[in-house]
Write a protein that holds these residues in place. Sequence first.
Motif: not given
Length: 191
Positions: A109-114, A118-123, A128-134, A136-144
């Motif tokens: 639960e703590r990891l999900k909240a973090a 972080n997602l909210g802060q980073q978004l 808009a140009a950086d969102l596609g790459a971001r 992908d990074e978040l998808t990788t983090d989600n898988r991890r």
Amino acid sequence: MSEPRTPGQVLREARQKDSLTKRTRVLSVVDQLLADNEPVTFTGVARAANVSHWLVYADGVREHIEAARRRQGRTAANDARTSARTPPGWKVEKQLLREDNRRLREDVERLKAAVRRNLGQQLDQFGAADLGARVDELTTDNRRLQDELAKAQARIEQLASQLKEAEDDLAAARTSIRRLIRTENITSTTP
């Protein structure tokens, strides 16, 4: 022909459907907690079902939770009589496993909240140009994180399996000792 629905009717129907979905989710969480022999509490059910505390105290839901708690109380009384015969080491081991499970759930639960924070802060920081790459990074983090969760759940299952195996070994040893004592008693009483 039926009259067109008003926005109020549409909203009312949507709320009713949402309420039914949440109530069903609460009831399934209660049943799952009973099946897993986890304590059923109003707060725990609300948290596990991801609903408000108000809903678990609402009519129709509260009664179901209270009935589950009463069932657990009767089971706990029976378990207390049974556990009086089990060695204290097993009680400690079982408690440690429960604490590990609770800690692992809290970590998840703590990891999900973090991740959410972080997602909210980073978004907010990205254009808009950086969102596609971001994404992908978040998808990788989600898988991890999902892999970490799967490993934690596998560890929980492994520990539960070890506990079950040890309990089975203990039961077999007790049975063997009883047979041995019975055999000794029979041979010592026969002339």
